[in-house]
Write an enzyme that holds these catalytic residues in place. Structure first.
Site, PDB file in Angstrom:
ATOM      1  N   ARG A  49       1.256  10.389 -34.018  1.00 21.31           N
ATOM      2  CA  ARG A  49       0.727   8.801 -33.822  1.00 21.31           C
ATOM      3  C   ARG A  49      -0.692   8.854 -33.783  1.00 21.31           C
ATOM      4  NH1 ARG A  49       0.389   5.512 -28.155  1.00 21.31           N
ATOM      5  NH2 ARG A  49      -1.726   6.396 -27.903  1.00 21.31           N
TER       6      ARG A  49
ATOM      7  N   TYR B 245      -7.234   0.365 -27.267  1.00 28.02           N
ATOM      8  CA  TYR B 245      -6.271   1.075 -26.825  1.00 28.02           C
ATOM      9  C   TYR B 245      -5.861   2.503 -27.665  1.00 28.02           C
ATOM     10  CZ  TYR B 245      -1.771   3.053 -25.958  1.00 28.02           C
ATOM     11  OH  TYR B 245      -0.670   3.889 -25.647  1.00 28.02           O
TER      12      TYR B 245
ATOM     13  N   ASP C 181       0.762   2.573 -32.534  1.00 31.53           N
ATOM     14  CA  ASP C 181       1.037   1.772 -31.261  1.00 31.53           C
ATOM     15  C   ASP C 181       0.234   0.472 -31.362  1.00 31.53           C
ATOM     16  OD1 ASP C 181       1.862   0.631 -28.936  1.00 31.53           O
ATOM     17  OD2 ASP C 181       1.562   2.646 -27.774  1.00 31.53           O
TER      18      ASP C 181
ATOM     19  N   HIS D 202       0.761  -1.737 -29.250  1.00 28.67           N
ATOM     20  CA  HIS D 202       0.395  -2.041 -27.735  1.00 28.67           C
ATOM     21  C   HIS D 202       0.645  -3.514 -27.328  1.00 28.67           C
ATOM     22  CE1 HIS D 202      -0.353  -0.382 -23.746  1.00 28.67           C
ATOM     23  NE2 HIS D 202       0.076   0.590 -24.222  1.00 28.67           N
TER      24      HIS D 202
ATOM     25  N   GLU E  79       4.980   0.656 -33.185  1.00 31.80           N
ATOM     26  CA  GLU E  79       5.351   0.660 -31.722  1.00 31.80           C
ATOM     27  C   GLU E  79       4.783  -0.753 -31.069  1.00 31.80           C
ATOM     28  OE1 GLU E  79       4.505   4.069 -29.658  1.00 31.80           O
ATOM     29  OE2 GLU E  79       4.563   3.100 -27.507  1.00 31.80           O
TER      30      GLU E  79
ATOM     31  N   GLU F 264       9.050   0.831 -24.190  1.00 24.72           N
ATOM     32  CA  GLU F 264       8.586   1.592 -23.075  1.00 24.72           C
ATOM     33  C   GLU F 264       8.545   0.876 -21.765  1.00 24.72           C
ATOM     34  OE1 GLU F 264       5.018   3.145 -24.931  1.00 24.72           O
ATOM     35  OE2 GLU F 264       3.854   1.731 -23.416  1.00 24.72           O
TER      36      GLU F 264
ATOM     37  N   ARG G 124      12.475   2.540 -26.917  1.00 29.19           N
ATOM     38  CA  ARG G 124      11.766   3.533 -26.428  1.00 29.19           C
ATOM     39  C   ARG G 124      11.965   3.401 -24.961  1.00 29.19           C
ATOM     40  NH1 ARG G 124       7.799   6.214 -27.570  1.00 29.19           N
ATOM     41  NH2 ARG G 124       6.315   5.100 -26.205  1.00 29.19           N
TER      42      ARG G 124
ATOM     43  N   GLU H  32       8.309  11.350 -27.440  1.00 22.41           N
ATOM     44  CA  GLU H  32       6.923  11.332 -27.299  1.00 22.41           C
ATOM     45  C   GLU H  32       6.578  12.494 -26.324  1.00 22.41           C
ATOM     46  OE1 GLU H  32       5.271   7.893 -25.307  1.00 22.41           O
ATOM     47  OE2 GLU H  32       3.442   8.127 -26.279  1.00 22.41           O
TER      48      GLU H  32
ATOM     49  N   TRP I 106      -2.708  -6.114 -22.458  1.00 23.82           N
ATOM     50  CA  TRP I 106      -3.305  -4.931 -22.584  1.00 23.82           C
ATOM     51  C   TRP I 106      -2.325  -3.924 -23.218  1.00 23.82           C
ATOM     52  CZ3 TRP I 106      -1.929   0.174 -20.583  1.00 23.82           C
ATOM     53  CH2 TRP I 106      -2.719   1.267 -21.164  1.00 23.82           C
TER      54      TRP I 106
HETATM   55 MG   LIG Z   1       3.263   2.556 -26.190  1.00 23.94          MG
END
Ligand SMILES: [Mg+2]
Length: 402
Positions: A147, A159, A210, A212, A236, A262, A283, A339, A402
């Site tokens: 990643r 991020y 990602d 995010h 992601e 996630e 995820r 991950e 975030w």
């Molecule tokens: Mg993530």
């Protein structure tokens, strides 16, 4: 066999972890991860005050029944605190079953579907040259999947990029850090990052990124379309997933694969995403999505639609989750990738573990159960240390995702 004790252990060997230890009348015990980053003590209290007393006297072999009892019996279903608490119990009970039968968890689940588990690492840099150097280091270590996250010019904080030279750690002590975000600057910059990766290293590694949760669906669609030539393994969390239909808009515009979940804690958070084939990788993770019993249900459902797993494995999940996840990954037929960020040295000492890392792949080991233990005396030397995840604001001060 009966459960005679259930203890909650909170420790901070480099970061906060909550662990549940379930002990039986025959002396066999199992442990489960109950860590919810930034809200750790809510789960600790949920377990201590409401769940642990209910476990005493129960047969630890009735894993499914105990899961259903804690899920349906609370009346208030789902939610990250509840599902993390249930996950910890579930992980501990599978650990006990493995120890009692003398079998590693992956064999209880149905045996290995592959020889080892492909993991992806994190390459981060303040600018493109630094990010590429970190990417090169991962290639040297044997990673097949990497990643990449990178600082964006004229943006104060981004991020996934460490402030110093250490591993990226977003949680901060002493209050909530406020970061800034500009979607325009990010969208202009990030295709250049992927182009630089493919120019320097070619297409021989899986490239992940990602977003995010920062983009709207149409912005995510634009990004996915713009980066198609770089053939990403996935983007992601392109957009927040409360509105699952939003992903249809992304799907209509791009073939860049999408990973999400996630923050999901139940199969209901991804039902539409999976059955409408709006994502490619799910995820959800053991600790936050109800443990092995529930994640197995999500993975089986996903397999009907050729959606593969890509479990969250950030260092805010304890080594207990990592160990159990590797058993799950070795078994699950529709595995995608896992991950792996590594852990602070102190955390690895507090949680002795059987897993091994070998050139970008991992194996959970063959000891009975999930193969991760806790050194309680050592854990007691690292008291809880409150920390918060940051928030992001747009450059005009608006609170963003975030
Ligand atoms: Mg993530």
């Amino acid at each position: 066999m009966k459960i005679v004790r259930a203890d909650v252990i909170v420790t901070c060997p480099g970061r906060n972890f909550v662990t549940l230890k379930v002990v039986t009348d025959e002396g066999v015990y199992g442990i489960g991860d109950a860590t919810l980053n930034g809200r750790e003590l809510a789960v600790a209290a949920y377990l201590k005050e409401h769940v642990c007393p209910l476990l005493i006297g129960r047969d630890p072999g009735r894993i499914e029944d105990i899961w259903q009892f804690l899920y349906k019996g609370a009346y208030w279903r789902r939610g990250p605190v509840t599902m993390t608490a249930i996950a910890a119990v579930d992980m501990a009970l599978w650990d006990i079953l493995g120890k009692v039968t003398g079998m590693p968890l992956y064999k209880l689940l149905g045996g290995a579907s592959r020889d080892s588990v492909m993991v992806y690492g994190h390459a981060t840099g303040r600018d493109i040259p630094e990010a590429l150097d970190r990417y090169a280091e991962h290639i040297d270590q044997g990673y097949q999947a990497i990643r990449i996250q990178c600082g964006v010019p004229n943006m104060r904080s981004v991020y996934g990029v460490s402030k110093g030279n250490g591993v990226y750690e977003p949680a901060t002590k002493g209050g909530v850090e406020e970061q800034s975000w500009s979607t325009e600057k990010y969208l202009d910059f990030v295709p250049k990052l992927f182009e630089a990766v493919r120019d320097r290293f070619g297409f021989g590694t899986h490239l992940l990124h990602d977003a995010h949760h920062r983009l709207t669906p149409i912005e995510a669609a634009r990004l996915g379309k713009a980066v198609e030539p770089y053939r990403l393994f996935w983007i992601e969390d392109p957009t927040p997933a409360e509105n699952q239909e939003g992903f249809r808009l992304i799907r209509e515009h791009t073939v860049t694969p999408i990973a999400v979940g996630e923050v999901f804690n139940s199969i209901w958070d991804c039902k539409q995403l999976i059955e409408e084939q709006l994502i490619d990788y799910i995820r959800a993770t053991l600790t936050h999505a109800g443990g092995i019993t529930h994640l197995r249900r999500i993975a089986d459902f996903a397999s009907l639609y050729q959606v593969r797993t890509g479990c969250h494995g950030a260092s805010d999940l304890s080594p207990v989750c990592m160990g159990a996840a590797l058993h799950f990954d070795l078994w699950v037929p529709n595995f995608g990738v896992q991950e792996y960020m590594g852990f602070p040295e102190a955390a690895l000492e507090v949680f002795p573990h059987a897993w091994q890392f070998d050139r970008g792949t991992m194996h959970p080991g063959d000891v009975p159960g999930h193969g991760v233990d806790i050194d309680e005396a050592l854990a007691a030397r690292y008291p809880y240390d409150p920390a918060y995840l940051p928030v992001a604001r747009l450059e005009d001060g608006t609170l963003w995702n975030w």
